[in-house]
Design an enzyme around this catalytic site. Structure first.
Site, PDB file in Angstrom:
ATOM      1  N   ASP A  22      -6.899  -9.796  -9.219  1.00 45.57           N
ATOM      2  CA  ASP A  22      -8.290  -9.420  -9.802  1.00 45.57           C
ATOM      3  C   ASP A  22      -8.813 -10.705 -10.454  1.00 45.57           C
ATOM      4  OD1 ASP A  22     -10.450  -8.543 -10.619  1.00 45.57           O
ATOM      5  OD2 ASP A  22      -9.766  -7.644 -12.619  1.00 45.57           O
ATOM      6  N   ASN A  24     -12.212 -11.447 -10.607  1.00 43.33           N
ATOM      7  CA  ASN A  24     -13.458 -11.190 -11.527  1.00 43.33           C
ATOM      8  C   ASN A  24     -13.389 -10.231 -12.836  1.00 43.33           C
ATOM      9  OD1 ASN A  24     -13.491  -8.647 -10.329  1.00 43.33           O
ATOM     10  ND2 ASN A  24     -15.559  -8.693  -9.395  1.00 43.33           N
ATOM     11  N   ASP A  26     -12.595  -7.069 -13.323  1.00 45.27           N
ATOM     12  CA  ASP A  26     -13.140  -5.577 -13.602  1.00 45.27           C
ATOM     13  C   ASP A  26     -12.105  -4.908 -13.329  1.00 45.27           C
ATOM     14  OD1 ASP A  26     -12.464  -5.985 -10.734  1.00 45.27           O
ATOM     15  OD2 ASP A  26     -14.503  -5.285 -10.003  1.00 45.27           O
ATOM     16  N   ASP A  30      -9.590  -8.546  -5.785  1.00 46.51           N
ATOM     17  CA  ASP A  30     -10.613  -8.702  -4.935  1.00 46.51           C
ATOM     18  C   ASP A  30     -10.170 -10.071  -4.200  1.00 46.51           C
ATOM     19  OD1 ASP A  30     -10.543 -10.917  -7.125  1.00 46.51           O
ATOM     20  OD2 ASP A  30     -12.111  -9.468  -8.221  1.00 46.51           O
ATOM     21  N   ASP A  99      -7.545  -5.248   9.403  1.00 46.01           N
ATOM     22  CA  ASP A  99      -7.174  -4.008   9.751  1.00 46.01           C
ATOM     23  C   ASP A  99      -8.472  -3.475  10.525  1.00 46.01           C
ATOM     24  OD1 ASP A  99      -5.638  -1.397   9.405  1.00 46.01           O
ATOM     25  OD2 ASP A  99      -4.923  -2.443   7.734  1.00 46.01           O
ATOM     26  N   ASP A 200      -5.117   0.138  13.430  1.00 44.61           N
ATOM     27  CA  ASP A 200      -4.533   1.588  12.609  1.00 44.61           C
ATOM     28  C   ASP A 200      -4.121   2.760  13.594  1.00 44.61           C
ATOM     29  OD1 ASP A 200      -4.311   2.865   9.625  1.00 44.61           O
ATOM     30  OD2 ASP A 200      -5.668   4.277  10.539  1.00 44.61           O
ATOM     31  N   GLU A 254      -0.431   0.016  15.288  1.00 40.70           N
ATOM     32  CA  GLU A 254       0.208   1.067  14.542  1.00 40.70           C
ATOM     33  C   GLU A 254       0.734   2.146  15.452  1.00 40.70           C
ATOM     34  OE1 GLU A 254       0.512   3.234  10.327  1.00 40.70           O
ATOM     35  OE2 GLU A 254      -1.207   3.231  11.422  1.00 40.70           O
ATOM     36  N   HIS A 326       1.947  -0.801   2.897  1.00 42.94           N
ATOM     37  CA  HIS A 326       1.603   0.100   1.739  1.00 42.94           C
ATOM     38  C   HIS A 326       1.555   1.496   2.154  1.00 42.94           C
ATOM     39  CE1 HIS A 326      -0.968   0.019   5.522  1.00 42.94           C
ATOM     40  NE2 HIS A 326      -1.583   0.869   4.838  1.00 42.94           N
ATOM     41  N   ASP A 327       2.358   1.856   3.026  1.00 41.70           N
ATOM     42  CA  ASP A 327       2.539   3.234   3.356  1.00 41.70           C
ATOM     43  C   ASP A 327       3.900   3.839   2.960  1.00 41.70           C
ATOM     44  OD1 ASP A 327       0.029   3.762   4.334  1.00 41.70           O
ATOM     45  OD2 ASP A 327       0.425   3.284   6.543  1.00 41.70           O
TER      46      ASP A 327
HETATM   47  C1  NOJ Z   1      -2.366   4.124   8.630  1.00 39.69           C
HETATM   48  C2  NOJ Z   1      -2.535   3.543   7.349  1.00 39.69           C
HETATM   49  O1  NOJ Z   1      -1.700   2.607   7.209  1.00 39.69           O
HETATM   50  C3  NOJ Z   1      -2.344   4.383   6.176  1.00 39.69           C
HETATM   51  O2  NOJ Z   1      -2.674   3.581   4.723  1.00 39.69           O
HETATM   52  C4  NOJ Z   1      -3.735   5.269   6.421  1.00 39.69           C
HETATM   53  O3  NOJ Z   1      -3.715   6.164   5.219  1.00 39.69           O
HETATM   54  C5  NOJ Z   1      -3.696   6.142   7.699  1.00 39.69           C
HETATM   55  N1  NOJ Z   1      -3.274   5.336   8.686  1.00 39.69           N
HETATM   56  C6  NOJ Z   1      -5.059   6.414   8.105  1.00 39.69           C
HETATM   57  O4  NOJ Z   1      -5.950   5.645   8.239  1.00 39.69           O
END
Ligand code: NOJ
Length: 554
Positions: A22, A24, A26, A30, A99, A200, A254, A326-327
């Site tokens: 972060d 700034n 908040d 960012d 992305d 994605d 993906e 992140h998934d």
């Molecule tokens: C794959 C992405 O990596 C995930 O984070 C997202 O929730 C789903 N696709 C839907 O966009």
């Protein structure tokens, strides 16, 4: 334009913007924060960045619900901040990919707002269906995140399809105007100077005609009718022909539920439509297809996935290598050991960083961050986790059991703010309260501490990446798994002419006797990397918990 395949020499760093840094004050990560950390990423040895979505979004799925594709969310600093980061990255010789989320938009996107009111030309931008007789849904498909895949819209008086969250309506890719929009988005960002896209769930963009019911799958019903759908290659070909091929860019698709043979249809180097794919098989060593269908970890299953992708793509297509994003929950908590956090974190790095392909490192992986486990389910932010907690077996499993289940499988386990230091809020923000909880272990596990420690996970990643960059055998060598049947050791080599690399990884705590494969004399190899001391006994050694070694032979 000539495609130089520059991505084959790169190591990418994935930034999930909300939780990176972060700048700034908040409480939310960012682009100012990213700008401050460009040297950190560069010093790690990474020369590419993948940004999870930065576009304006209501944030229902943390940015994967886009309301404007041609701008940067003011939450992250807007377009000006993005240009600054892009220039800063390019000045350091780093590439930047975005992305591209075009299977669906946010329901706040102008296209959807017009489509639901039947304002032309947007009427058919989405997948609308009337109610069936008896008030039935258009078909029996499930959404991946929230119940059924259909949502009634009071404005248009029809159902729309949403394969993900309710507020993520699927675009109708069969409409040529929608494909024009996609190409426009691609060109917009490529003209601005970005170097490619991570696309994605791109294998979902073409749905089977008639949207038939699915009587086959017990969950995510419908997937066989939209994953690798009938016109997916045609559409990807069109994107390539009209937009991507005009730039020397990098594209990663993906692809849930894809095996190497199928992947070659998309990414073979002769006439594939994409450069590489995010496959999920390396994420399935402790679950059945999805993270929530948990199973005990099996090193054999992981090795099988590694082997298949390495062997079947060799000489034909290019791999994308990863163990975190992140998934999914953090990899040490899944395939390693929190008790041997540093040791297993390093071993896991060695297990994938020397394979063939372009490696991706997810923020925090390089310091060995582990799963966050909230005390209360209400602390989860993620739409998928919340839905899962509230609905999956809620009538038979206790709250506590379901919470533990989420601890094991939730994506939020890996979405807590980056741990920069032992200071307040892990040095992530100067605000009183960050947007999301911070893992309590930040006082021990943080970048500042690992900068000082010569044997930290961070320094290990730096060394491993530097070796990868220096040795051509890592980029181009042939891959062999020498102990396919072992459930504890992963031993692979890479060979290019007379140069060889041998990587030995133990996936267990207990000692295992390792003997060098035939043709390798460890006493004559150079030990480039290790996570313990390095005695030999005979042409082998007995492993310490999660031990790894990387030998080089010339
Ligand atoms: C794959 C992405 O990596 C995930 O984070 C997202 O929730 C789903 N696709 C839907 O966009």
């Amino acid at each position: 334009m000539e495609q130089t395949h520059w991505y084959k020499d790169r190591v990418f760093y994935q930034i999930w913007p909300r939780s990176f840094c972060d700048g700034n004050g908040d409480g939310v990560g960012d682009l100012l924060g990213v700008y401050e950390k460009l040297d950190y990423i560069h010093d790690l040895g990474c020369d590419g960045i993948w940004f999870s979505p930065l576009y304006p979004s209501p944030g229902v799925d943390c940015g994967y619900d886009i309301s404007n594709y041609l701008d940067i969310d003011s939450l992250y600093g807007g377009m000006e901040a993005f240009r600054k980061v892009l220039d800063g990255a390019h000045e350091r010789g780093m590439k930047v990919i975005m992305d591209l989320v075009v299977n669906h938009t946010s329901d706040e996107h102008e296209w959807f707002q017009k489509s639901r009111r039947r304002i032309e030309p947007y009427t058919d931008y989405y997948i609308w269906r009337p109610q069936r007789l008896g008030g039935k849904l258009p078909n029996n498909w499930d959404s991946v995140f929230e119940g059924k895949a259909w949502q009634w819209d009071e404005v248009r008086k029809e159902y729309y399809l949403h394969l993900f969250a309710i507020r993520q309506p699927d675009l109708n890719m069969d409409n040529p105007l929608v494909r024009q929009e996609v190409k426009r988005i691609m060109r917009f960002w490529l003209e601005l100077g970005v170097d490619g896209f991570r696309e994605d769930v791109i294998t979902f963009i073409s749905k089977r005609d008639g949207l038939p019911n699915d009587y086959f799958m017990p969950t995510v019903r419908g997937i066989k009718h939209y994953n690798h759908g009938p016109r997916v290659h045609q559409y990807l070909e069109e994107f390539k022909r009209d937009a991507l091929s005009r730039y020397d860019c990098f594209t990663i698709g993906e692809a849930p539920l894809v095996a190497p043979a199928k992947a070659l249809d998309y990414i073979n180097e002769k006439d594939g439509q994409l450069n590489t794919m995010i496959q999920f098989q390396c994420m399935n060593a402790d679950c059945f297809l999805v993270d929530y269908a948990v199973l005990p970890f099996s090193a054999r299953r992981l090795k099988r996935a590694f082997d298949q992708w390495q062997e079947k793509l060799q000489g034909k297509a290019w791999n994308m290598l990863y163990l975190e994003n992140h998934d999914h929950p953090r990899v040490i908590s899944r395939y390693g050991s929190e008790k041997y956090r540093a040791e297993s974190g390093k071993m896991l790095a060695a297990a994938y960083l020397f394979q063939q392909g372009t490696p991706f490192i997810y923020q925090g992986q390089e310091i060995g961050m582990v799963n966050w486990r909230p005390k209360h389910a209400s602390e989860y932010e993620d739409v998928q986790t919340r839905w899962h907690y509230e609905n999956w077996f809620a009538d038979v499993l206790s709250d506590e059991t379901r919470l533990k289940w989420c601890h094991r499988a939730s994506r939020d386990s890996a979405r807590t703010p980056m741990q920069w230091s032992a200071e307040k809020n892990a040095g992530f923000t100067t605000a009183d309260k960050p947007w999301f909880s911070i893992n309590e272990n930040y006082r021990e596990v943080n970048v500042a501490a690992q900068e000082k420690g010569p044997d930290s996970v961070l320094q290990f990643y730096r060394k491993a990446i530097a070796i990868r960059k220096r040795l051509r055998v890592v980029r181009d060598g042939t891959y062999v798994d020498h102990q396919k049947l072992s459930g504890s050791l992963f031993v692979y080599s890479r060979t290019l002419g007379s140069e060889r690399l041998l990587v030995v990884c133990s996936f267990v705590e207990r000692p295992v006797r390792f003997r060098a494969p035939r043709g390798f004399d460890l006493a004559h190899g150079e030990l480039l990397l290790k996570n313990y001391g390095s005695e030999l006994s005979g042409n082998g050694f007995t492993t310490k918990p999660y031990e790894c070694r990387v030998y080089h032979f010339t």
